[in-house]
Design a protein around this motif. Structure first.
Motif, PDB file in Angstrom:
ATOM      1  N   VAL A 432       0.656  -1.169   0.110  1.00 47.62           N
ATOM      2  CA  VAL A 432       0.003   0.002   0.020  1.00 47.62           C
ATOM      3  C   VAL A 432       0.958   1.083   0.029  1.00 47.62           C
ATOM      4  CG1 VAL A 432      -1.899  -1.437   1.128  1.00 47.62           C
ATOM      5  CG2 VAL A 432      -0.131   0.203   2.435  1.00 47.62           C
ATOM      6  N   SER A 433       0.413   2.403  -0.745  1.00 56.24           N
ATOM      7  CA  SER A 433       1.358   3.604  -0.773  1.00 56.24           C
ATOM      8  C   SER A 433       0.361   4.749  -0.926  1.00 56.24           C
ATOM      9  CB  SER A 433       2.341   3.387  -1.751  1.00 56.24           C
ATOM     10  OG  SER A 433       2.994   4.668  -2.224  1.00 56.24           O
ATOM     11  N   LEU A 434       0.700   5.840  -0.416  1.00 58.16           N
ATOM     12  CA  LEU A 434       0.000   7.033  -0.435  1.00 58.16           C
ATOM     13  C   LEU A 434       0.665   7.780  -1.712  1.00 58.16           C
ATOM     14  CD1 LEU A 434      -0.602   8.195   3.277  1.00 58.16           C
ATOM     15  CD2 LEU A 434      -2.472   7.222   1.631  1.00 58.16           C
ATOM     16  N   ILE A 435       1.502   7.276  -2.425  1.00 53.02           N
ATOM     17  CA  ILE A 435       2.180   7.960  -3.473  1.00 53.02           C
ATOM     18  C   ILE A 435       1.320   7.807  -4.741  1.00 53.02           C
ATOM     19  CG2 ILE A 435       4.104   8.018  -5.144  1.00 53.02           C
ATOM     20  CD1 ILE A 435       5.936   6.908  -2.934  1.00 53.02           C
ATOM     21  N   CYS A 436       1.294   9.040  -5.526  1.00 56.29           N
ATOM     22  CA  CYS A 436       0.643   8.932  -6.467  1.00 56.29           C
ATOM     23  C   CYS A 436       1.127   9.666  -7.578  1.00 56.29           C
ATOM     24  CB  CYS A 436      -0.939   9.972  -6.286  1.00 56.29           C
ATOM     25  SG  CYS A 436      -2.131   9.047  -5.068  1.00 56.29           S
ATOM     26  N   GLY A 437       0.945   9.207  -8.938  1.00 55.95           N
ATOM     27  CA  GLY A 437       1.872   9.903 -10.009  1.00 55.95           C
ATOM     28  C   GLY A 437       2.855   9.046 -10.362  1.00 55.95           C
ATOM     29  N   ARG A 438       3.678   9.453 -11.262  1.00 53.29           N
ATOM     30  CA  ARG A 438       4.767   8.772 -11.890  1.00 53.29           C
ATOM     31  C   ARG A 438       5.722   7.986 -10.805  1.00 53.29           C
ATOM     32  NH1 ARG A 438       4.141  13.441 -14.930  1.00 53.29           N
ATOM     33  NH2 ARG A 438       3.683  13.062 -16.880  1.00 53.29           N
ATOM     34  N   ALA A 439       5.900   8.556  -9.617  1.00 56.73           N
ATOM     35  CA  ALA A 439       6.635   7.959  -8.671  1.00 56.73           C
ATOM     36  C   ALA A 439       6.226   6.468  -8.257  1.00 56.73           C
ATOM     37  CB  ALA A 439       6.788   8.701  -7.319  1.00 56.73           C
ATOM     38  N   GLN A 440       4.945   6.052  -8.592  1.00 57.47           N
ATOM     39  CA  GLN A 440       4.455   4.702  -8.335  1.00 57.47           C
ATOM     40  C   GLN A 440       5.361   3.668  -8.828  1.00 57.47           C
ATOM     41  OE1 GLN A 440       0.207   4.443  -9.361  1.00 57.47           O
ATOM     42  NE2 GLN A 440      -0.386   5.400  -7.532  1.00 57.47           N
ATOM     43  N   ILE A 441       5.841   3.685 -10.197  1.00 61.16           N
ATOM     44  CA  ILE A 441       6.642   2.847 -10.601  1.00 61.16           C
ATOM     45  C   ILE A 441       7.863   2.684 -10.011  1.00 61.16           C
ATOM     46  CG2 ILE A 441       7.829   1.985 -12.911  1.00 61.16           C
ATOM     47  CD1 ILE A 441       5.599   3.432 -14.313  1.00 61.16           C
ATOM     48  N   GLU A 463      -0.384 -20.206  -6.132  1.00 57.02           N
ATOM     49  CA  GLU A 463      -0.554 -19.413  -7.068  1.00 57.02           C
ATOM     50  C   GLU A 463       0.056 -18.001  -6.348  1.00 57.02           C
ATOM     51  OE1 GLU A 463      -3.821 -17.998 -10.365  1.00 57.02           O
ATOM     52  OE2 GLU A 463      -4.528 -19.171  -8.587  1.00 57.02           O
ATOM     53  N   ASN A 464       0.811 -17.458  -7.043  1.00 62.14           N
ATOM     54  CA  ASN A 464       1.300 -16.146  -6.416  1.00 62.14           C
ATOM     55  C   ASN A 464       1.248 -14.804  -7.339  1.00 62.14           C
ATOM     56  OD1 ASN A 464       3.567 -17.036  -4.220  1.00 62.14           O
ATOM     57  ND2 ASN A 464       3.787 -18.491  -5.915  1.00 62.14           N
ATOM     58  N   PHE A 465       0.614 -13.917  -6.419  1.00 62.20           N
ATOM     59  CA  PHE A 465       0.347 -12.707  -7.282  1.00 62.20           C
ATOM     60  C   PHE A 465       0.825 -11.462  -6.369  1.00 62.20           C
ATOM     61  CE2 PHE A 465      -3.713 -14.030  -5.315  1.00 62.20           C
ATOM     62  CZ  PHE A 465      -4.247 -12.776  -5.081  1.00 62.20           C
ATOM     63  N   ALA A 466       0.557 -10.300  -6.574  1.00 60.85           N
ATOM     64  CA  ALA A 466       0.654  -9.007  -5.621  1.00 60.85           C
ATOM     65  C   ALA A 466      -0.469  -8.069  -5.873  1.00 60.85           C
ATOM     66  CB  ALA A 466       2.007  -8.322  -5.989  1.00 60.85           C
ATOM     67  N   ILE A 467      -0.599  -7.313  -4.758  1.00 59.09           N
ATOM     68  CA  ILE A 467      -1.807  -6.331  -4.888  1.00 59.09           C
ATOM     69  C   ILE A 467      -1.346  -5.012  -4.566  1.00 59.09           C
ATOM     70  CG2 ILE A 467      -4.154  -5.687  -3.898  1.00 59.09           C
ATOM     71  CD1 ILE A 467      -4.444  -8.734  -2.909  1.00 59.09           C
ATOM     72  N   PHE A 468      -1.291  -3.948  -5.203  1.00 55.98           N
ATOM     73  CA  PHE A 468      -0.953  -2.637  -5.252  1.00 55.98           C
ATOM     74  C   PHE A 468      -2.222  -1.880  -4.810  1.00 55.98           C
ATOM     75  CE2 PHE A 468       0.422   1.514  -6.854  1.00 55.98           C
ATOM     76  CZ  PHE A 468       1.155   1.760  -5.739  1.00 55.98           C
ATOM     77  N   VAL A 469      -2.174  -1.133  -3.640  1.00 53.98           N
ATOM     78  CA  VAL A 469      -3.353  -0.273  -3.547  1.00 53.98           C
ATOM     79  C   VAL A 469      -2.760   1.162  -3.406  1.00 53.98           C
ATOM     80  CG1 VAL A 469      -5.483   0.109  -1.932  1.00 53.98           C
ATOM     81  CG2 VAL A 469      -4.545  -2.200  -2.178  1.00 53.98           C
ATOM     82  N   ALA A 470      -3.159   1.976  -3.704  1.00 61.44           N
ATOM     83  CA  ALA A 470      -3.021   3.560  -3.678  1.00 61.44           C
ATOM     84  C   ALA A 470      -4.293   4.445  -3.879  1.00 61.44           C
ATOM     85  CB  ALA A 470      -1.911   4.205  -4.632  1.00 61.44           C
ATOM     86  N   PRO A 471      -4.367   5.730  -3.184  1.00 56.02           N
ATOM     87  CA  PRO A 471      -5.405   6.445  -3.370  1.00 56.02           C
ATOM     88  C   PRO A 471      -5.959   6.682  -4.940  1.00 56.02           C
ATOM     89  CG  PRO A 471      -3.784   7.482  -1.790  1.00 56.02           C
ATOM     90  CD  PRO A 471      -3.287   6.333  -2.544  1.00 56.02           C
ATOM     91  N   ARG A 472      -4.826   6.508  -5.793  1.00 55.33           N
ATOM     92  CA  ARG A 472      -5.340   6.657  -7.228  1.00 55.33           C
ATOM     93  C   ARG A 472      -4.172   5.849  -7.954  1.00 55.33           C
ATOM     94  NH1 ARG A 472      -5.075  12.300 -10.710  1.00 55.33           N
ATOM     95  NH2 ARG A 472      -4.958  11.224 -12.776  1.00 55.33           N
ATOM     96  N   ILE A 473      -4.517   5.144  -8.950  1.00 56.63           N
ATOM     97  CA  ILE A 473      -3.534   4.380  -9.665  1.00 56.63           C
ATOM     98  C   ILE A 473      -3.132   5.212 -11.155  1.00 56.63           C
ATOM     99  CG2 ILE A 473      -2.972   2.390 -10.962  1.00 56.63           C
ATOM    100  CD1 ILE A 473      -3.224   2.114  -8.113  1.00 56.63           C
ATOM    101  N   PHE A 474      -1.797   5.652 -11.234  1.00 58.64           N
ATOM    102  CA  PHE A 474      -1.380   6.430 -12.163  1.00 58.64           C
ATOM    103  C   PHE A 474      -1.468   5.385 -13.612  1.00 58.64           C
ATOM    104  CE2 PHE A 474       2.009   8.632 -14.436  1.00 58.64           C
ATOM    105  CZ  PHE A 474       1.447   9.709 -14.630  1.00 58.64           C
ATOM    106  N   ASP A 475      -1.765   6.185 -14.778  1.00 64.74           N
ATOM    107  CA  ASP A 475      -1.715   5.618 -16.083  1.00 64.74           C
ATOM    108  C   ASP A 475      -0.688   4.696 -16.429  1.00 64.74           C
ATOM    109  OD1 ASP A 475      -4.525   6.470 -16.362  1.00 64.74           O
ATOM    110  OD2 ASP A 475      -3.821   8.123 -17.873  1.00 64.74           O
ATOM    111  N   ASP A 476       0.376   5.440 -16.145  1.00 67.06           N
ATOM    112  CA  ASP A 476       1.992   4.448 -16.369  1.00 67.06           C
ATOM    113  C   ASP A 476       1.849   3.197 -15.554  1.00 67.06           C
ATOM    114  OD1 ASP A 476       2.414   6.547 -18.171  1.00 67.06           O
ATOM    115  OD2 ASP A 476       4.094   7.182 -17.122  1.00 67.06           O
ATOM    116  N   SER A 477       1.426   3.110 -14.391  1.00 65.72           N
ATOM    117  CA  SER A 477       1.422   2.364 -13.567  1.00 65.72           C
ATOM    118  C   SER A 477       0.483   1.138 -14.263  1.00 65.72           C
ATOM    119  CB  SER A 477       0.783   2.523 -12.049  1.00 65.72           C
ATOM    120  OG  SER A 477       1.553   3.454 -11.206  1.00 65.72           O
ATOM    121  N   LYS A 478      -0.671   1.331 -14.698  1.00 73.14           N
ATOM    122  CA  LYS A 478      -1.618   0.412 -15.364  1.00 73.14           C
ATOM    123  C   LYS A 478      -0.715  -0.332 -16.408  1.00 73.14           C
ATOM    124  CE  LYS A 478      -5.563   3.181 -13.946  1.00 73.14           C
ATOM    125  NZ  LYS A 478      -6.897   3.736 -14.609  1.00 73.14           N
ATOM    126  N   ARG A 479       0.049   0.591 -17.291  1.00 67.79           N
ATOM    127  CA  ARG A 479       0.600   0.131 -18.256  1.00 67.79           C
ATOM    128  C   ARG A 479       1.915  -1.144 -18.015  1.00 67.79           C
ATOM    129  NH1 ARG A 479      -0.685   5.108 -20.765  1.00 67.79           N
ATOM    130  NH2 ARG A 479       0.877   6.181 -19.631  1.00 67.79           N
TER     131      ARG A 479
END
Length: 516
Positions: A432-441, A463-479
């Motif tokens: 989890v992170s409060l960072i929003c924007g390009r710094a998320q990556i 089966e392994n996976f990760a969950i990333f939670v933030a106030p808002r997910i930046f578009d570059d993070s989705k890519r």
């Protein structure tokens, strides 16, 4: 000019948390070595407004969309905001206006020994202040180092230091620790009721024995901690030798200064909360540091010269860095999980979802425990509680550090995932992170990728996976997560806080996150 008088101990709410202090300090550090002038102050004002560290009322009225976005103000917008935001403010030694506003911002960091300034004198960032900047620049932020920096400041801090004109003469943190020790000896319990804190913040001298006696006598007069704010307020005014209710407002004495006092004392990690936030107490995990502070800083040298006091408080006492937490990791983990389960049982799911959503807004928590936990660490705690409440058959293992009450003190270190969740078939790391924007990556998704690869190697049968939670997910993070799925076949689920709550409210097991 107001004569020197007894005053309530009050730390500026402009600098409510360490990260904000560091952000302001970072702007000031650009001008280190230069002589402070009006022009430099206006450059600092410009940077603070541009980066939304200070938002004048004019901006809140005319730039609402820009404020809610993650974009910085443009040069033209900053100039317009400054032009339309005259500061009707005056501090001693500074011209009225923005010069005085500057002093309001930086006075507390100077009192704590992080920086030194005077008009026409060179700006200084101390070794302690540089340590604060270094700790904040680490990825993740080194909260343990920040706690030690604040401990260094607060164990030396004097209520009547040369930057303040008050009649009270004490060292607030050593005074508190000594009072708690005396209470432990006198009645077998070191806890102090939250409503009793104004007696400490208004106390005149450094006599811990008399203060402890005062508290015990008050408890005899009003048994079972059944106090009204009115009686607390009247007694506090008595300690201040004042009847001036306009000078010392009830809300300031009984509420605002109390909350800020708790926040500052808890930063040191020597103090914990008990009884759902109704009491403060010694954190027994830090007994070594508590005893060191009492032994070495109960009696202190007094200063009348600002620079001499600054040199004293800004000097790092290396001894506190060598003192480690006394409890074993196994015992800490046991306490951590017990507290996590207690909170999961004591709060409704809706209450925890509400507290999580506060973190994605500009609102403040009113909860008597959560509001005293810094937001990044609180996010990990709340996410852990929410996972525990909604995924009954899943093991939830958070990695934040705790005090002896099981309450978080620092967020998980950089070499560990924030939270590990697993059942018989699935393993998920949750970050989890409060960072929003390009710094998320760089700050979040690259470390998550590393943690997930390590997890996959150690739990091959699951089966392994990760969950990333933030106030808002930046578009570059989705890519990025699409690329990492294609390139390394790693599954990372991005969700904002609202989506995280929605998924949890309908989930039956961990694998449901993969089906979103």
């Amino acid at each position: 000019m107001r004569n020197q008088e007894y005053k309530i101990l009050s730390f500026s709410t402009t600098m409510r948390n360490p990260i904000r202090i560091a952000e302001f300090l970072k702007i000031l550090a650009k001008h280190e070595g230069y002589r402070l002038s009006h022009d430099i102050i206006m450059n600092i004002v410009y940077d603070l407004i541009k980066n939304k560290l200070y938002i004048p009322l004019f901006a809140t009225k005319f730039y609402k969309e820009k404020i809610s976005s993650y974009d910085l103000f443009t040069d033209e917008e900053v100039a317009n905001i400054i032009k339309n935001s005259p500061q009707k403010h005056k501090e001693a030694g500074f011209n009225a206006g923005w010069d005085s506003r500057f002093d309001t911002w930086y006075k507390l960091p100077m009192e704590f020994g992080f920086c030194y300034y005077e008009m026409d004198e060179q700006i200084v960032i101390s070794e302690l202040g540089q340590g604060m900047l270094n700790a904040v620049n680490e990825n993740p932020i080194n909260e343990a180092k920040i706690s030690n920096i604040f401990l260094n400041s607060l164990m030396k801090y004097q209520s009547n230091n040369p930057f303040r004109k008050v009649s009270n003469e004490n060292a607030p943190l050593p005074l508190l620790l000594n009072v708690m020790k005396i209470l432990q000896e006198s009645c077998g319990n070191s806890k102090i009721f939250k409503q009793e804190i104004p007696f400490i913040t208004c106390w005149r001298d450094n006599n811990a024995k008399d203060l402890a006696k005062y508290i015990l006598k008050f408890r005899d007069e009003f048994p079972s901690f059944k106090y009204s704010d009115d009686i607390i307020y009247q007694r506090a005014l008595g300690l201040l030798n004042s009847i001036n209710e306009k000078r010392f407002k009830k809300s300031q004495v009984c509420s605002e200064s109390v909350d800020e006092y708790i926040r500052k004392m808890r930063i040191t990690k020597l103090i914990t909360l008990r009884g759902n936030g109704r009491f403060i107490d010694l954190n027994s995990f830090e007994n070594g540091k508590i005893d060191f502070v009492i032994k070495n800083y109960t009696n202190y040298e007094k200063f009348s010269n600002k620079k001499e006091y600054f040199e004293y408080i800004s000097k790092i006492d290396e001894n506190i860095l060598a003192l480690q937490v006394s409890a074993s990791l196994e015992y800490q983990d046991d306490i951590k999980l017990k507290t996590l389960n207690n909170f999961a049982a004591s709060y409704t799911k809706e209450q925890i979802f509400y507290e999580l959503n506060i973190l994605s807004s500009k609102k403040s928590s009113k909860d008597e425990v959560f509001k005293f936990i810094p937001e990044p660490t609180r996010f990990e705690f709340l996410a852990s509680i929410a996972l525990r409440q909604n995924l009954k058959n899943v093991e939830i293992l958070p990695n934040y550090s705790i005090d002896d009450e099981g309450l978080p003190t620092n967020h998980a270190s950089g070499n560990k995932p924030d939270i590990i969740c697993y059942d018989k078939e699935t393993c998920a790391i949750t970050e989890v992170s409060l960072i929003c924007g390009r710094a998320q990556i760089n700050n979040e998704l690259l470390p998550i990728t590393r943690h997930l690869k390590e997890q996959k190697e150690s739990e091959e049968q699951k089966e392994n996976f990760a969950i990333f939670v933030a106030p808002r997910i930046f578009d570059d993070s989705k890519r990025y997560i699409k690329f990492i799925k294609f390139d390394e076949n790693l599954d990372i689920i991005n969700c904002d806080i609202k989506e995280f709550c929605d998924i949890l409210s309908h989930a039956k097991d961990l694998a449901d996150f993969l089906n979103v």
